[in-house]
Design a protein around this motif. Sequence first.
Motif, PDB file in Angstrom:
ATOM      1  N   PHE A 129      22.101  30.318  28.197  1.00 55.11           N
ATOM      2  CA  PHE A 129      23.400  30.798  27.739  1.00 55.11           C
ATOM      3  C   PHE A 129      24.133  31.498  28.876  1.00 55.11           C
ATOM      4  N   TYR A 130      25.353  31.051  29.101  1.00 54.55           N
ATOM      5  CA  TYR A 130      26.200  31.635  30.159  1.00 54.55           C
ATOM      6  C   TYR A 130      27.475  32.177  29.525  1.00 54.55           C
ATOM      7  N   GLY A 131      27.753  33.464  29.780  1.00 53.57           N
ATOM      8  CA  GLY A 131      29.003  34.078  29.328  1.00 53.57           C
ATOM      9  C   GLY A 131      29.546  34.945  30.437  1.00 53.57           C
ATOM     10  N   ASN A 132      29.088  36.183  30.465  1.00 55.36           N
ATOM     11  CA  ASN A 132      29.358  37.067  31.603  1.00 55.36           C
ATOM     12  C   ASN A 132      28.215  36.904  32.607  1.00 55.36           C
ATOM     13  N   GLY A 133      28.108  35.726  33.188  1.00 61.16           N
ATOM     14  CA  GLY A 133      26.949  35.365  33.977  1.00 61.16           C
ATOM     15  C   GLY A 133      25.897  34.755  33.058  1.00 61.16           C
ATOM     16  N   VAL A 134      24.724  34.402  33.614  1.00 66.01           N
ATOM     17  CA  VAL A 134      23.626  33.894  32.798  1.00 66.01           C
ATOM     18  C   VAL A 134      23.069  35.051  31.985  1.00 66.01           C
ATOM     19  N   GLU A 135      23.080  34.903  30.663  1.00 62.09           N
ATOM     20  CA  GLU A 135      22.742  36.018  29.785  1.00 62.09           C
ATOM     21  C   GLU A 135      21.341  35.920  29.190  1.00 62.09           C
ATOM     22  N   SER A 136      20.887  34.720  28.861  1.00 62.09           N
ATOM     23  CA  SER A 136      19.558  34.585  28.266  1.00 62.09           C
ATOM     24  C   SER A 136      19.091  33.145  28.339  1.00 62.09           C
ATOM     25  N   VAL A 137      17.778  32.989  28.159  1.00 59.84           N
ATOM     26  CA  VAL A 137      17.143  31.663  28.127  1.00 59.84           C
ATOM     27  C   VAL A 137      16.336  31.565  26.846  1.00 59.84           C
ATOM     28  N   LEU A 138      16.539  30.478  26.113  1.00 59.58           N
ATOM     29  CA  LEU A 138      15.754  30.204  24.912  1.00 59.58           C
ATOM     30  C   LEU A 138      14.742  29.121  25.268  1.00 59.58           C
ATOM     31  N   PRO A 139      13.446  29.449  25.371  1.00 54.51           N
ATOM     32  CA  PRO A 139      12.446  28.444  25.767  1.00 54.51           C
ATOM     33  C   PRO A 139      12.441  27.259  24.814  1.00 54.51           C
ATOM     34  N   ALA A 140      12.091  26.087  25.353  1.00 55.72           N
ATOM     35  CA  ALA A 140      12.128  24.852  24.575  1.00 55.72           C
ATOM     36  C   ALA A 140      11.028  24.841  23.519  1.00 55.72           C
ATOM     37  N   ARG A 141      11.446  24.637  22.270  1.00 54.97           N
ATOM     38  CA  ARG A 141      10.517  24.502  21.144  1.00 54.97           C
ATOM     39  C   ARG A 141      11.089  23.486  20.165  1.00 54.97           C
ATOM     40  N   SER A 142      10.266  23.101  19.196  1.00 48.70           N
ATOM     41  CA  SER A 142      10.707  22.167  18.178  1.00 48.70           C
ATOM     42  C   SER A 142      10.907  22.901  16.854  1.00 48.70           C
ATOM     43  N   GLY A 143      11.415  22.176  15.860  1.00 49.50           N
ATOM     44  CA  GLY A 143      11.526  22.725  14.523  1.00 49.50           C
ATOM     45  C   GLY A 143      12.920  23.218  14.171  1.00 49.50           C
ATOM     46  N   ARG A 144      13.164  23.305  12.882  1.00 48.16           N
ATOM     47  CA  ARG A 144      14.459  23.751  12.379  1.00 48.16           C
ATOM     48  C   ARG A 144      14.736  25.212  12.735  1.00 48.16           C
ATOM     49  N   THR A 145      13.679  26.021  12.781  1.00 48.07           N
ATOM     50  CA  THR A 145      13.846  27.433  13.143  1.00 48.07           C
ATOM     51  C   THR A 145      14.404  27.580  14.552  1.00 48.07           C
ATOM     52  N   GLN A 146      13.999  26.692  15.443  1.00 46.63           N
ATOM     53  CA  GLN A 146      14.515  26.734  16.806  1.00 46.63           C
ATOM     54  C   GLN A 146      16.016  26.471  16.826  1.00 46.63           C
ATOM     55  N   VAL A 147      16.474  25.518  16.011  1.00 47.34           N
ATOM     56  CA  VAL A 147      17.905  25.222  15.937  1.00 47.34           C
ATOM     57  C   VAL A 147      18.666  26.427  15.390  1.00 47.34           C
ATOM     58  N   LEU A 148      18.119  27.088  14.395  1.00 44.15           N
ATOM     59  CA  LEU A 148      18.760  28.279  13.832  1.00 44.15           C
ATOM     60  C   LEU A 148      18.841  29.401  14.866  1.00 44.15           C
ATOM     61  N   GLN A 149      17.792  29.548  15.669  1.00 42.47           N
ATOM     62  CA  GLN A 149      17.810  30.573  16.715  1.00 42.47           C
ATOM     63  C   GLN A 149      18.888  30.263  17.756  1.00 42.47           C
ATOM     64  N   LEU A 150      19.010  28.990  18.131  1.00 45.13           N
ATOM     65  CA  LEU A 150      20.032  28.571  19.089  1.00 45.13           C
ATOM     66  C   LEU A 150      21.429  28.858  18.532  1.00 45.13           C
ATOM     67  N   LEU A 151      21.641  28.487  17.276  1.00 48.70           N
ATOM     68  CA  LEU A 151      22.934  28.719  16.633  1.00 48.70           C
ATOM     69  C   LEU A 151      23.253  30.199  16.544  1.00 48.70           C
ATOM     70  N   HIS A 152      22.270  30.995  16.193  1.00 51.88           N
ATOM     71  CA  HIS A 152      22.485  32.438  16.064  1.00 51.88           C
ATOM     72  C   HIS A 152      22.945  33.038  17.384  1.00 51.88           C
ATOM     73  N   ARG A 153      22.320  32.610  18.468  1.00 53.33           N
ATOM     74  CA  ARG A 153      22.705  33.156  19.774  1.00 53.33           C
ATOM     75  C   ARG A 153      24.100  32.701  20.186  1.00 53.33           C
ATOM     76  N   MET A 154      24.490  31.509  19.773  1.00 51.97           N
ATOM     77  CA  MET A 154      25.834  31.031  20.111  1.00 51.97           C
ATOM     78  C   MET A 154      26.923  31.776  19.343  1.00 51.97           C
ATOM     79  N   THR A 155      26.636  32.131  18.090  1.00 50.53           N
ATOM     80  CA  THR A 155      27.677  32.695  17.228  1.00 50.53           C
ATOM     81  C   THR A 155      27.707  34.218  17.217  1.00 50.53           C
ATOM     82  N   LYS A 156      26.604  34.877  17.571  1.00 48.95           N
ATOM     83  CA  LYS A 156      26.528  36.337  17.453  1.00 48.95           C
ATOM     84  C   LYS A 156      26.466  37.045  18.795  1.00 48.95           C
ATOM     85  N   ARG A 157      26.910  36.389  19.851  1.00 47.93           N
ATOM     86  CA  ARG A 157      26.867  37.028  21.169  1.00 47.93           C
ATOM     87  C   ARG A 157      27.958  38.080  21.281  1.00 47.93           C
ATOM     88  N   PRO A 158      27.782  39.076  22.157  1.00 51.25           N
ATOM     89  CA  PRO A 158      28.786  40.135  22.316  1.00 51.25           C
ATOM     90  C   PRO A 158      30.066  39.595  22.953  1.00 51.25           C
TER      91      PRO A 158
END
Length: 324
Positions: A138-167
Motif C-alpha cells: 500500500f502506497y499513500g504518503n510513501g509506502v505504508e504497509s505490506v500485506l503478506p500473500a495468503r489465500s482465502g476470503r479473509t485475506q480479501v476482506l483484510q485487503l479491502l479493509h486496508r484500502m477503505t479505512k486508511r488515514p
Amino acid sequence: MSTQASRSEPVAAPVRAGSAEQILRRLEWTVLRRLDGLLQGDYRTLFRGVGLDLADLREYQHHDDVRYIDWNVTARLQTPYVREYTESREITAWMLLDLSASIDFGSGRTSKHAVSRDFVALLARLLTRHGNRVGAIFYGNGVESVLPARSGRTQVLQLLHRMTKRPPHRSTQGTDLRELLRTAARTIRKRSLVFVVSDFFSAPGWAAALAQLVQRHEVIAVRLYDPLEHRLPDLGLVTMQDAETGEQMFVDTHDLAFRRRFEQAAERRESALREAFAAAGADVLELSTDDDLVDAILRFADLRKRRGRFGEASALAATPGSVQ
C-alpha cells in the motif's frame, strides 16, 4: 501548460465506502455471478500459472526444441539431454496499490479509488477462491504497509479493509512510484503475477523501476483515469486543485484556447505513458471511472490469453534452470 497544471483536477467530495464485508458481498452477488456465466472455461486461461517447474530429464529426440537442452548434463554424459517442465498451477499475485491523493478524484458518481477498490477486491476473490494467494503493498504518503500473500476470503476482506479505512493524506510532496516499485522488487521473491494499480501521476523515473520488475515477474499496469482528465467541458469559471499538492487556481473553462491547451497537455501525457509502458515491457489494462467492472475483468482475461501464447517460451529462454 505546466505538468502541475495538467495534473490539476476539480475539487471532488471525499470517497465514501461501506465496510469491507458489505463491499465484498455486493461484488459477489452482482459482478461475480455475472462473470461465472461469461468466463466459464476461460478460468483456466485466466489463472494460468506464471511459472514452470522442472519435472524430468530425458535423452534428446528428433524434433525436440533445442532451447530445452540441459548443457551441463549433456557435457557430463556425452549425450544430449533435454528438460521437461510442468506448469506451476499455483499463482501468487501481488497488488501494488497507489492510494495517493489523486486516486480519490472522480468527476461523476465513481472515483478512481472506488474503481481500484472494486477491481482489486473482485480479482483477489477470483484468485483466492481457486486456491491462489494474494498479497498487497500500500502506497499513500510513501509506502505504508505490506500485506503478506495468503489465500482465502479473509485475506480479501483484510485487503479491502486496508484500502477503505486508511488515514487521510497529509503529504504535499506528490507521488513517487519508484518507492512503491522498488519496495516490491525487494519484497516479492518468487516469480509472481504483479498488478500495479495507479493513475501514474508521479514524479519521473518510475519507468526504469517498472522495467526492472518486469524482468522477474509478469507485470500488468492497471492504469486508472477519469474522462475529465482528458477533456474539460465548458463549465465557465471553476476552481481547479492539484490533487497531490493541494494548490488551487481559478480557470475559465469557457475559454476555448485554455481547453485546447488542457487537451494537448493530456495528449502529451498519454503518449509519454504509452512509451513508458512499452519500453518497460509491461501489459496495460486501462480502467475508467465510467467502466463496467465485468468488461474490465474480461479485458484482463484477454490480456492473459495473449500473454499465454508466448509466455512459456520466453520464460524458458530467460533462465537456464527451472523458472519460478
